[in-house]
Design a protein around this motif. Structure first.
Motif, mmCIF file in Angstrom:
data_model
loop_
_atom_site.group_PDB
_atom_site.id
_atom_site.type_symbol
_atom_site.label_atom_id
_atom_site.label_comp_id
_atom_site.label_asym_id
_atom_site.label_seq_id
_atom_site.Cartn_x
_atom_site.Cartn_y
_atom_site.Cartn_z
ATOM 1 N N LEU A 1 -27.525 -57.136 1.794
ATOM 2 C CA LEU A 1 -26.984 -57.115 3.147
ATOM 3 C C LEU A 1 -28.138 -56.837 4.118
ATOM 4 O O LEU A 1 -28.655 -55.717 4.190
ATOM 5 C CB LEU A 1 -25.898 -56.044 3.249
ATOM 6 N N ASP A 2 -28.542 -57.860 4.823
ATOM 7 C CA ASP A 2 -29.700 -57.834 5.710
ATOM 8 C C ASP A 2 -29.246 -57.388 7.101
ATOM 9 O O ASP A 2 -28.618 -58.155 7.830
ATOM 10 C CB ASP A 2 -30.300 -59.240 5.718
ATOM 11 N N GLN A 3 -29.589 -56.151 7.466
ATOM 12 C CA GLN A 3 -29.122 -55.569 8.731
ATOM 13 C C GLN A 3 -30.261 -55.435 9.757
ATOM 14 O O GLN A 3 -30.385 -54.420 10.439
ATOM 15 C CB GLN A 3 -28.503 -54.205 8.477
ATOM 16 N N ALA A 4 -31.046 -56.476 9.903
ATOM 17 C CA ALA A 4 -32.204 -56.407 10.806
ATOM 18 C C ALA A 4 -31.815 -56.091 12.247
ATOM 19 O O ALA A 4 -32.619 -55.528 12.995
ATOM 20 C CB ALA A 4 -32.983 -57.726 10.756
ATOM 21 N N TYR A 5 -30.589 -56.435 12.633
ATOM 22 C CA TYR A 5 -30.163 -56.250 14.026
ATOM 23 C C TYR A 5 -29.092 -55.167 14.163
ATOM 24 O O TYR A 5 -28.430 -55.071 15.196
ATOM 25 C CB TYR A 5 -29.642 -57.583 14.588
ATOM 26 N N ALA A 6 -28.930 -54.336 13.143
ATOM 27 C CA ALA A 6 -27.846 -53.352 13.143
ATOM 28 C C ALA A 6 -27.929 -52.371 14.302
ATOM 29 O O ALA A 6 -26.901 -51.897 14.802
ATOM 30 C CB ALA A 6 -27.847 -52.590 11.819
ATOM 31 N N GLU A 7 -29.139 -52.043 14.732
ATOM 32 C CA GLU A 7 -29.290 -51.043 15.801
ATOM 33 C C GLU A 7 -28.797 -51.552 17.149
ATOM 34 O O GLU A 7 -28.648 -50.766 18.096
ATOM 35 C CB GLU A 7 -30.749 -50.606 15.911
ATOM 36 N N TYR A 8 -28.523 -52.843 17.265
ATOM 37 C CA TYR A 8 -27.982 -53.378 18.516
ATOM 38 C C TYR A 8 -26.451 -53.261 18.582
ATOM 39 O O TYR A 8 -25.859 -53.561 19.611
ATOM 40 C CB TYR A 8 -28.395 -54.841 18.695
ATOM 41 N N LEU A 9 -25.841 -52.832 17.500
ATOM 42 C CA LEU A 9 -24.391 -52.716 17.462
ATOM 43 C C LEU A 9 -23.920 -51.400 18.068
ATOM 44 O O LEU A 9 -24.617 -50.393 18.021
ATOM 45 C CB LEU A 9 -23.899 -52.793 16.013
ATOM 46 N N ASP A 10 -22.690 -51.412 18.596
ATOM 47 C CA ASP A 10 -22.040 -50.164 18.963
ATOM 48 C C ASP A 10 -21.601 -49.460 17.673
ATOM 49 O O ASP A 10 -21.425 -50.098 16.631
ATOM 50 C CB ASP A 10 -20.820 -50.440 19.849
ATOM 51 N N ALA A 11 -21.399 -48.160 17.747
ATOM 52 C CA ALA A 11 -21.078 -47.376 16.547
ATOM 53 C C ALA A 11 -19.836 -47.893 15.833
ATOM 54 O O ALA A 11 -19.782 -47.926 14.597
ATOM 55 C CB ALA A 11 -20.899 -45.910 16.924
ATOM 56 N N ASP A 12 -18.826 -48.342 16.601
ATOM 57 C CA ASP A 12 -17.580 -48.790 15.961
ATOM 58 C C ASP A 12 -17.691 -50.179 15.356
ATOM 59 O O ASP A 12 -16.750 -50.670 14.731
ATOM 60 C CB ASP A 12 -16.418 -48.738 16.955
#
Length: 369
Positions: A190-201
């Motif tokens: 699971l490649d989460q390279a952009y995860a920090e751009y998501l809202d917590a929910d």
């Protein structure tokens, strides 16, 4: 007998690889361009990370910590993870490659969704495995289509979430359903390279899944929101068994001393991350609105949860013409015919000035076409 024409022959599967093509930073005539083609942070690098990097360059003669202990401890503290189960790499790209290397080879299949990250195909072919593309659902991940493509030969499944180059997001419920449908001997990356751009929910709960699942490997990077692309620092989390295997083929000393120090500072700089996320959300939605207003000219932005938009051109203005027109304004964007998207331009969200300029040029070109 020596044959002057003889030369080393590469493995057949290497000849099937098309080398990764980075985003342009110059026009075809050599003019430098503002690079909105590589999804870098337009705000740059936070002051804390920059200062830590500079301070760490005092000693250039000594190898970096081979275990990246401080970096693993910092990541573990921020995300609630066991540092012993964190691996680090030269960007997350190295980790994607070694995942394929460790678990797939000739006769095996590596599965990913159509319009997925181009490195997945390269990582599969590099080890002689067969890359398999599952059909998409309007440029997004179709879990049922992925599961339908699984065979007894499937050894690795790659999924970027949010996805690059489309920007689409798969929900935590769908991620859980995909994982539940995979055999336990298939490695789910699971490649989460952009995860920090998501809202917590919006979190897809991949890291929580990796805490207990024996076949889940989550990767992340410091190249995007943290503004450390030049240092090439990635990390991943999985079961101890998977991590131990990956360490066997990870390059030694693969994260520099300065890079480790900068990453530790960056991951603790919550103010910088929040500012970068807020800027991106504001101007991504603004640009998406501008593109929506050009729908009568055949332009459409795929819904994105990343720091870029994939814009589709299905009217008189083509993606190639739009790319060249933006060159004239001094901007590099990513045209994607090599990924099956000849009608698509991927455009990084830049500064306010850059984003407004790109939107104005697209409008002018669409209305003139």
């Amino acid at each position: 007998m020596n044959d002057a024409a003889a030369k080393p022959a590469p493995k057949d599967w290497i000849l099937g690889i098309h080398a990764y093509v980075p985003g342009k930073s110059a026009a075809d005539d050599g003019r430098p361009l503002i690079k909105l083609s590589a999804n870098e942070n337009p705000l740059g690098t936070g002051a804390a990370a920059r200062a830590a990097l500079v301070a760490a360059t005092a000693d250039l003669a000594t190898y970096p910590d081979p275990g990246a202990a401080k970096l693993r401890e910092a990541i573990g503290a921020v995300h609630g993870l066991d540092p012993a189960r964190i691996i680090y790499g030269t960007g997350s790209d190295e980790l994607l490659h070694i995942a394929a290397s460790a678990y797939a080879g000739p006769g095996d299949e590596v599965l990913y969704v159509r319009y997925g990250f181009s490195v997945y195909d390269i990582a599969a072919r590099r080890v002689g495995a067969t890359p398999i593309e599952a059909p998409d659902a309007d440029y997004a991940t179709d879990v049922d289509a992925l599961l339908a493509c699984v065979t007894e030969k499937t050894k690795v499944v790659f999924l970027a979430n949010p996805n690059n180059p489309t920007g689409t997001m798969t929900s935590r419920e769908e991620i859980a359903r995909l994982h539940a449908g995979l055999r336990p001997d298939i490695l789910f990356v699971l490649d989460q390279a952009y995860a920090e751009y998501l809202d917590a929910d919006e979190d897809d709960a991949g890291l929580e899944l990796a805490k207990t699942a024996s076949n889940v490997f989550v990767t992340r990077t410091f190249s995007k929101i943290y503004g450390l692309a030049a240092e090439r620092i990635g990390w991943g989390y999985a079961s101890q068994d998977v991590i131990d295997i990956l360490h066997r083929i990870r390059a030694p000393f693969n994260v520099t001393t300065a890079g480790q120090a900068a990453a530790v500072a960056a991951i603790h700089d919550h103010e910088w991350v929040e500012a970068s996320r807020a800027h991106n959300a504001q101007w991504r939605e603004w640009l998406a609105g501008e593109i929506a207003s050009l729908s009568n000219h055949g332009l459409r932005a795929v819904p994105s949860r990343t720091n870029f938009l994939l814009i589709l051109f299905d009217g008189k203005l083509t993606a190639e013409a739009a790319m060249k027109g933006l060159w004239d304004e001094g901007y590099a964007t990513r045209w994607l015919p090599g990924q099956g998207l000849p009608n698509g331009l991927r455009i990084t969200i830049g500064t306010e000035e850059q984003t407004r300029a790109v939107a104005a040029k697209l409008r002018a070109m669409a209305e003139a076409a």
